[in-house]
Motif scaffolding. Structure first.
Motif, PDB file in Angstrom:
ATOM      1  N   UNK A 122       5.783   4.332  -5.669  1.00 30.36           N
ATOM      2  CA  UNK A 122       7.203   4.702  -5.680  1.00 30.36           C
ATOM      3  C   UNK A 122       8.034   3.654  -6.417  1.00 30.36           C
ATOM      4  N   UNK A 123       7.707   2.366  -6.222  1.00 28.62           N
ATOM      5  CA  UNK A 123       8.437   1.308  -6.912  1.00 28.62           C
ATOM      6  C   UNK A 123       8.153   1.344  -8.410  1.00 28.62           C
ATOM      7  N   UNK A 124       6.905   1.563  -8.784  1.00 26.77           N
ATOM      8  CA  UNK A 124       6.562   1.673 -10.207  1.00 26.77           C
ATOM      9  C   UNK A 124       7.344   2.797 -10.860  1.00 26.77           C
ATOM     10  N   UNK A 125       7.434   3.933 -10.181  1.00 18.80           N
ATOM     11  CA  UNK A 125       8.180   5.067 -10.731  1.00 18.80           C
ATOM     12  C   UNK A 125       9.666   4.760 -10.816  1.00 18.80           C
ATOM     13  N   UNK A 126      10.219   4.105  -9.775  1.00 16.75           N
ATOM     14  CA  UNK A 126      11.641   3.762  -9.778  1.00 16.75           C
ATOM     15  C   UNK A 126      11.991   2.817 -10.920  1.00 16.75           C
ATOM     16  N   UNK A 127      11.170   1.791 -11.128  1.00 17.28           N
ATOM     17  CA  UNK A 127      11.469   0.832 -12.182  1.00 17.28           C
ATOM     18  C   UNK A 127      11.281   1.445 -13.563  1.00 17.28           C
ATOM     19  N   UNK A 128      10.368   2.389 -13.678  1.00 20.41           N
ATOM     20  CA  UNK A 128      10.221   3.102 -14.956  1.00 20.41           C
ATOM     21  C   UNK A 128      11.473   3.916 -15.258  1.00 20.41           C
ATOM     22  N   UNK A 129      12.053   4.530 -14.235  1.00 26.05           N
ATOM     23  CA  UNK A 129      13.262   5.334 -14.415  1.00 26.05           C
ATOM     24  C   UNK A 129      14.489   4.462 -14.702  1.00 26.05           C
ATOM     25  N   UNK A 130      14.408   3.185 -14.331  1.00 25.12           N
ATOM     26  CA  UNK A 130      15.515   2.267 -14.624  1.00 25.12           C
ATOM     27  C   UNK A 130      15.571   1.891 -16.099  1.00 25.12           C
ATOM     28  N   UNK A 131      14.457   2.050 -16.820  1.00 17.97           N
ATOM     29  CA  UNK A 131      14.430   1.709 -18.233  1.00 17.97           C
ATOM     30  C   UNK A 131      15.255   2.739 -19.012  1.00 17.97           C
ATOM     31  N   UNK A 132      16.258   2.261 -19.734  1.00 21.02           N
ATOM     32  CA  UNK A 132      17.113   3.139 -20.514  1.00 21.02           C
ATOM     33  C   UNK A 132      16.455   3.450 -21.856  1.00 21.02           C
ATOM     34  N   UNK A 133      16.667   4.655 -22.412  1.00 26.51           N
ATOM     35  CA  UNK A 133      16.150   4.957 -23.754  1.00 26.51           C
ATOM     36  C   UNK A 133      16.663   3.930 -24.755  1.00 26.51           C
ATOM     37  N   UNK A 134      15.758   3.405 -25.564  1.00 30.33           N
ATOM     38  CA  UNK A 134      16.110   2.319 -26.487  1.00 30.33           C
ATOM     39  C   UNK A 134      16.770   2.859 -27.738  1.00 30.33           C
ATOM     40  N   UNK A 135      18.107   2.693 -27.807  1.00 31.49           N
ATOM     41  CA  UNK A 135      18.828   3.073 -29.024  1.00 31.49           C
ATOM     42  C   UNK A 135      19.053   1.877 -29.940  1.00 31.49           C
ATOM     43  N   UNK A 136      18.790   0.693 -29.438  1.00 32.71           N
ATOM     44  CA  UNK A 136      18.868  -0.534 -30.222  1.00 32.71           C
ATOM     45  C   UNK A 136      17.742  -1.455 -29.778  1.00 32.71           C
ATOM     46  N   UNK A 173       2.199  -4.234 -15.099  1.00 31.26           N
ATOM     47  CA  UNK A 173       0.775  -3.876 -15.044  1.00 31.26           C
ATOM     48  C   UNK A 173       0.345  -3.404 -13.652  1.00 31.26           C
ATOM     49  N   UNK A 174       1.218  -2.622 -13.025  1.00 41.15           N
ATOM     50  CA  UNK A 174       0.866  -2.005 -11.751  1.00 41.15           C
ATOM     51  C   UNK A 174       0.984  -2.894 -10.533  1.00 41.15           C
ATOM     52  N   UNK A 175       1.547  -4.101 -10.699  1.00 45.68           N
ATOM     53  CA  UNK A 175       1.682  -5.035  -9.573  1.00 45.68           C
ATOM     54  C   UNK A 175       3.141  -5.458  -9.437  1.00 45.68           C
ATOM     55  N   UNK A 176       3.933  -4.744  -8.630  1.00 47.90           N
ATOM     56  CA  UNK A 176       5.365  -5.042  -8.527  1.00 47.90           C
ATOM     57  C   UNK A 176       5.698  -6.457  -8.073  1.00 47.90           C
ATOM     58  N   UNK A 177       4.788  -7.143  -7.385  1.00 49.63           N
ATOM     59  CA  UNK A 177       5.107  -8.500  -6.925  1.00 49.63           C
ATOM     60  C   UNK A 177       4.401  -9.575  -7.758  1.00 49.63           C
ATOM     61  N   UNK A 222       0.822  -1.215   0.000  1.00 50.94           N
ATOM     62  CA  UNK A 222       0.000   0.000   0.000  1.00 50.94           C
ATOM     63  C   UNK A 222       0.854   1.262   0.000  1.00 50.94           C
ATOM     64  N   UNK A 223       1.960   1.216   0.724  1.00 57.02           N
ATOM     65  CA  UNK A 223       2.802   2.409   0.886  1.00 57.02           C
ATOM     66  C   UNK A 223       3.771   2.612  -0.266  1.00 57.02           C
ATOM     67  N   UNK A 224       4.275   1.519  -0.836  1.00 62.75           N
ATOM     68  CA  UNK A 224       5.401   1.622  -1.766  1.00 62.75           C
ATOM     69  C   UNK A 224       5.053   1.399  -3.237  1.00 62.75           C
ATOM     70  N   UNK A 225       3.841   0.976  -3.530  1.00 56.31           N
ATOM     71  CA  UNK A 225       3.510   0.571  -4.899  1.00 56.31           C
ATOM     72  C   UNK A 225       3.867   1.650  -5.924  1.00 56.31           C
ATOM     73  N   UNK A 239      13.416   9.377   4.201  1.00 63.44           N
ATOM     74  CA  UNK A 239      12.753   8.093   4.110  1.00 63.44           C
ATOM     75  C   UNK A 239      11.871   8.046   2.862  1.00 63.44           C
ATOM     76  N   UNK A 240      11.542   6.822   2.437  1.00 66.08           N
ATOM     77  CA  UNK A 240      10.700   6.580   1.260  1.00 66.08           C
ATOM     78  C   UNK A 240      11.381   7.000  -0.037  1.00 66.08           C
ATOM     79  N   UNK A 241      12.702   7.246   0.019  1.00 69.36           N
ATOM     80  CA  UNK A 241      13.457   7.513  -1.211  1.00 69.36           C
ATOM     81  C   UNK A 241      13.938   6.169  -1.751  1.00 69.36           C
ATOM     82  N   UNK A 242      13.053   5.447  -2.415  1.00 70.84           N
ATOM     83  CA  UNK A 242      13.351   4.093  -2.874  1.00 70.84           C
ATOM     84  C   UNK A 242      14.224   4.140  -4.118  1.00 70.84           C
ATOM     85  N   UNK A 243      15.408   3.508  -4.000  1.00 66.24           N
ATOM     86  CA  UNK A 243      16.368   3.543  -5.108  1.00 66.24           C
ATOM     87  C   UNK A 243      16.702   2.151  -5.635  1.00 66.24           C
ATOM     88  N   UNK A 244      16.174   1.105  -4.990  1.00 68.78           N
ATOM     89  CA  UNK A 244      16.468  -0.249  -5.452  1.00 68.78           C
ATOM     90  C   UNK A 244      15.451  -1.240  -4.930  1.00 68.78           C
TER      91      UNK A 244
END
Length: 403
Positions: free
Chosen positions: A21-35, A43-47, A16-19, A67-72
């Motif tokens: 933030x985790x979705x946003x973090x994993x979206x930011x982990x996606x690198x721009x696709x150059x290849x 689909x909104x369910x991290x687990x 409930x608390x982290x959903x 706190x709540x600065x989720x980086x991994x």
């Protein structure tokens, strides 16, 4: 000047608390696709990828004073599986293993030890839950992940199964003349699987739970029509020539998407799909629309017996599964993972360009010492350490919950 102290906190994921933030973090982990690359939409369910496992945990890492600065994040699940069989090949050897997956760290926070700490904390939980081994899987080209686990976390390269991918075409595929395909009850499928995978690796002890899961679309057997009336399932005997596999609906768990392709490649793929839809009799090997989110069906438990004829039966089963997927809007591919030397590897249809020959699995023994009872049991079974022992079979059972 005082040396800066790194503050890394690892804790259990709170849905409930982290959903968000985790979705946003994993979206930011996606690198721009150059290849060309493949991205995953949970689909909104991290687990979602561990939710159907018997025991699971997800950890998040916070960095800095805030706190709540989720980086991994990292995920893990524990199950009981076979690691081969006794010398007499009568009884399978079961052991508790942990599967580590979904390790992600924001690019700007990498090389700070966050990934290592996430792995270590998850391993502590795995030990507490009684897991004897832990393993992870990644593409053999993912050097960063392989180096983290092998160089910093003491994992060793263990197995290299093959991932086979078949696109779903607009047209149906023929299942072949003289072949009958029947649907097995979960109880009969369980009985057959426990027999044919007795000597394999990673066969789950809770196969009955998998077969009865709502995501399992059924288990199917192909055999020659002339042999159908001769086989009585109640007899306990298997047909002399048959093929079997089960279908798992991964489409309801996550979606995939291909990014970074050229305009020409995109146009060719779209054109092949249009032609296949207009003129299905040509049976053009079209490519589905993989440039927007699409789902997959996972083929698990593929097995065949009966010589050369069994290969044709397996191809018919795969065609049957393809036609099931073709009737399901949004399903773009069939995926199967098998042992590198498993005979079914050559019988399962796939596109080499979409498949990969080696999926790197790395493993670590979590309990470095065994008590006397475990030592006696290992001596009796002729297996001391799974990692250093030669496999008793070329077959690896791929659990569809792990894909």
């Amino acid at each position: 000047m005082a040396e800066e102290v790194l503050i890394i906190r690892v804790r259990e994921y709170d849905e409930e608390r982290d959903r968000e933030a985790v979705k946003d973090m994993e979206r930011r982990c996606e690198q721009p696709a150059r290849k060309p690359s493949l991205s995953t939409d949970l689909m909104g369910d991290p687990i979602c990828r561990i939710r159907h496992s018997p025991t699971y945990l997800m950890l998040v890492a916070e960095y800095g004073e805030e706190k709540d600065n989720i980086v991994g994040v990292i995920r893990g699940c524990i199950k009981t599986v076979t690691r081969g069989a006794e010398k007499q090949k009568l009884f399978p050897i079961y052991t508790k293993v942990a599967y580590l997956l979904g390790l992600r760290v924001l690019p700007t926070y990498r090389r700070l030890g966050i990934g290592t700490k996430l792995v270590e904390k998850l391993e502590e939980w795995c030990k507490q839950e009684g897991a004897e081994y832990a393993y992870m899987a990644t593409e053999c080209t993912n050097e960063a992940s392989i180096n983290l686990f092998t160089l910093k976390c003491a994992y060793v390269k263990f197995r290299t199964p093959t991932v086979l991918v078949q696109p779903v075409h607009a047209h149906y595929k023929p299942t072949g003349p003289g072949i009958t395909i029947i649907r097995l009850t979960p109880q009969l499928a369980e009985s057959i699987y426990r027999r044919v995978f007795n000597n394999s690796e990673f066969f789950p002890k809770d196969i009955d739970v998998i077969l009865s899961n709502k995501l399992s679309l059924g288990t199917f057997m192909a055999l020659p029509k002339r042999a159908l009336h001769k086989w009585d399932p109640k007899s306990g005997h298997l047909p002399s020539c048959f093929a079997i596999l089960s279908v798992w609906n991964s489409k309801e768990v996550f979606k995939l998407q291909v990014n970074g392709v050229s305009a020409l490649t995109y146009a060719l793929c779209v054109g092949s799909r249009i032609l296949d839809g207009w003129m299905p009799w040509l049976r053009i090997p079209s490519i589905p629309n993989v440039f927007r989110p699409f789902g997959v069906y996972t083929l698990y438990g593929p097995h065949m017996e009966g010589g050369k004829g069994a290969s044709r039966l397996m191809k018919s089963l795969c065609a049957f599964a393809h036609n099931m997927a073709s009737d399901d809007p949004g399903c773009g591919a069939l995926v199967a993972e098998v042992g590198r030397m498993d005979p079914v590897r050559e019988a399962v249809p796939h596109w080499r360009r979409f498949s990969w020959a080696e999926d790197m699995w790395c493993m670590k023994k979590l309990s470095m010492t065994s008590d006397d009872e475990d030592d006696e049991d290992d001596e009796r079974c002729g297996v001391h350490n799974w990692i250093t022992t030669r496999p008793s079979s070329s077959v690896i059972f791929f659990d569809p919950r792990d894909f």
